[in-house]
Motif scaffolding. Structure first.
Motif, PDB file in Angstrom:
ATOM      1  N   ARG A  69      70.958  64.165  26.233  1.00 38.10           N
ATOM      2  CA  ARG A  69      72.234  64.643  25.729  1.00 38.10           C
ATOM      3  C   ARG A  69      72.727  65.789  26.603  1.00 38.10           C
ATOM      4  O   ARG A  69      71.971  66.687  26.965  1.00 38.10           O
ATOM      5  CB  ARG A  69      72.043  65.132  24.297  1.00 38.10           C
ATOM      6  CG  ARG A  69      73.279  65.639  23.635  1.00 38.10           C
ATOM      7  CD  ARG A  69      72.955  65.948  22.167  1.00 38.10           C
ATOM      8  NE  ARG A  69      73.904  66.896  21.628  1.00 38.10           N
ATOM      9  CZ  ARG A  69      75.097  66.549  21.147  1.00 38.10           C
ATOM     10  NH1 ARG A  69      75.463  65.293  21.141  1.00 38.10           N
ATOM     11  NH2 ARG A  69      75.918  67.464  20.686  1.00 38.10           N
ATOM     12  N   CYS A  70      74.007  65.720  26.928  1.00 38.14           N
ATOM     13  CA  CYS A  70      74.638  66.811  27.660  1.00 38.14           C
ATOM     14  C   CYS A  70      75.301  67.714  26.631  1.00 38.14           C
ATOM     15  O   CYS A  70      76.158  67.270  25.868  1.00 38.14           O
ATOM     16  CB  CYS A  70      75.670  66.280  28.646  1.00 38.14           C
ATOM     17  SG  CYS A  70      76.622  67.601  29.416  1.00 38.14           S
ATOM     18  N   TYR A  91      77.247  70.084  27.192  1.00 36.29           N
ATOM     19  CA  TYR A  91      78.589  70.481  27.612  1.00 36.29           C
ATOM     20  C   TYR A  91      79.632  69.455  27.176  1.00 36.29           C
ATOM     21  O   TYR A  91      80.605  69.783  26.522  1.00 36.29           O
ATOM     22  CB  TYR A  91      78.610  70.658  29.126  1.00 36.29           C
ATOM     23  CG  TYR A  91      79.933  71.129  29.672  1.00 36.29           C
ATOM     24  CD1 TYR A  91      80.286  72.472  29.633  1.00 36.29           C
ATOM     25  CD2 TYR A  91      80.821  70.226  30.242  1.00 36.29           C
ATOM     26  CE1 TYR A  91      81.497  72.899  30.125  1.00 36.29           C
ATOM     27  CE2 TYR A  91      82.036  70.636  30.740  1.00 36.29           C
ATOM     28  CZ  TYR A  91      82.370  71.976  30.680  1.00 36.29           C
ATOM     29  OH  TYR A  91      83.576  72.396  31.167  1.00 36.29           O
ATOM     30  N   CYS A  92      79.411  68.179  27.516  1.00 35.73           N
ATOM     31  CA  CYS A  92      80.430  67.185  27.158  1.00 35.73           C
ATOM     32  C   CYS A  92      79.980  66.301  25.995  1.00 35.73           C
ATOM     33  O   CYS A  92      80.674  65.349  25.647  1.00 35.73           O
ATOM     34  CB  CYS A  92      80.855  66.354  28.370  1.00 35.73           C
ATOM     35  SG  CYS A  92      79.550  65.491  29.217  1.00 35.73           S
ATOM     36  N   THR A 152      75.737  61.405  24.824  1.00 35.56           N
ATOM     37  CA  THR A 152      74.349  61.069  24.572  1.00 35.56           C
ATOM     38  C   THR A 152      74.088  59.669  25.098  1.00 35.56           C
ATOM     39  O   THR A 152      74.879  58.755  24.868  1.00 35.56           O
ATOM     40  CB  THR A 152      74.050  61.111  23.063  1.00 35.56           C
ATOM     41  OG1 THR A 152      74.335  62.419  22.582  1.00 35.56           O
ATOM     42  CG2 THR A 152      72.586  60.799  22.796  1.00 35.56           C
ATOM     43  N   THR A 184      70.727  64.657  35.496  1.00 34.23           N
ATOM     44  CA  THR A 184      71.975  65.408  35.519  1.00 34.23           C
ATOM     45  C   THR A 184      73.033  64.605  34.775  1.00 34.23           C
ATOM     46  O   THR A 184      72.942  63.390  34.658  1.00 34.23           O
ATOM     47  CB  THR A 184      72.451  65.643  36.967  1.00 34.23           C
ATOM     48  OG1 THR A 184      72.459  64.380  37.643  1.00 34.23           O
ATOM     49  CG2 THR A 184      71.535  66.595  37.705  1.00 34.23           C
ATOM     50  N   CYS A 185      74.016  65.300  34.277  1.00 34.30           N
ATOM     51  CA  CYS A 185      75.104  64.640  33.578  1.00 34.30           C
ATOM     52  C   CYS A 185      75.906  63.810  34.575  1.00 34.30           C
ATOM     53  O   CYS A 185      76.205  64.267  35.672  1.00 34.30           O
ATOM     54  CB  CYS A 185      76.005  65.680  32.914  1.00 34.30           C
ATOM     55  SG  CYS A 185      77.367  64.925  32.023  1.00 34.30           S
ATOM     56  N   HIS A 244      76.664  69.906  34.690  1.00 34.02           N
ATOM     57  CA  HIS A 244      76.792  70.517  33.369  1.00 34.02           C
ATOM     58  C   HIS A 244      75.523  71.226  32.924  1.00 34.02           C
ATOM     59  O   HIS A 244      75.322  71.455  31.736  1.00 34.02           O
ATOM     60  CB  HIS A 244      77.194  69.463  32.330  1.00 34.02           C
ATOM     61  CG  HIS A 244      78.585  68.924  32.548  1.00 34.02           C
ATOM     62  ND1 HIS A 244      79.067  67.806  31.929  1.00 34.02           N
ATOM     63  CD2 HIS A 244      79.580  69.387  33.333  1.00 34.02           C
ATOM     64  CE1 HIS A 244      80.320  67.603  32.324  1.00 34.02           C
ATOM     65  NE2 HIS A 244      80.645  68.531  33.172  1.00 34.02           N
ATOM     66  N   MET A 258      69.994  69.128  30.763  1.00 38.26           N
ATOM     67  CA  MET A 258      70.177  68.111  29.742  1.00 38.26           C
ATOM     68  C   MET A 258      69.135  68.315  28.647  1.00 38.26           C
ATOM     69  O   MET A 258      68.038  68.793  28.898  1.00 38.26           O
ATOM     70  CB  MET A 258      70.004  66.718  30.348  1.00 38.26           C
ATOM     71  CG  MET A 258      70.874  66.461  31.562  1.00 38.26           C
ATOM     72  SD  MET A 258      72.619  66.363  31.170  1.00 38.26           S
ATOM     73  CE  MET A 258      72.720  64.652  30.644  1.00 38.26           C
TER      74      MET A 258
END
Ligand SMILES: [Zn+2]
Length: 100
Positions: A25-26, A28-29, A32, A57-58, A63, A66
């Motif tokens: 899961r990020c 920031y945005c 998932t 990485t996203c 971001h 994670m």
């Protein structure tokens, strides 16, 4: 320095029983994605699950870290759950030069 909170390494292969997934899961945005451990092993090797926080990485940009956790979806959760499958690994050709 010993790290008392650091748990034992938990390699991806420990999850690879066909039912467990890795949830990434990020923060920031809020994206998932769920991955099969076997797909991640193909990319990163049989690494510690926690270490994926730094390795992954996203896809939308830089971001930061994670959030990575192993999940064991129940039958109900698994219905309709999208799993991000590995399609291919592209090898980037990087030229290396030297003056002669
Ligand atoms: Zn993101």
């Amino acid at each position: 320095m010993p790290q008392p909170n650091k748990s034992k390494p938990f390699p991806l292969s420990n999850l690879n029983d066909g039912r467990q997934l890795v949830r990434v899961r990020c923060a920031y945005c809020k994206r998932t994605h769920h991955y099969f451990p076997g797909d991640l092993i193909q990319i990163f090797g049989d690494v510690d699950v926690d270490s994926l926080m730094q390795r992954m990485t996203c896809e939308a940009g830089d971001h930061g870290l994670m959030k990575v956790e192993a999940v064991y979806p129940t039958g109900k959760e698994a219905v309709g759950m999208k799993i991000r499958r590995l399609v291919a690994i592209k090898i980037r050709r990087v030229p290396v030069w030297r003056e002669e």
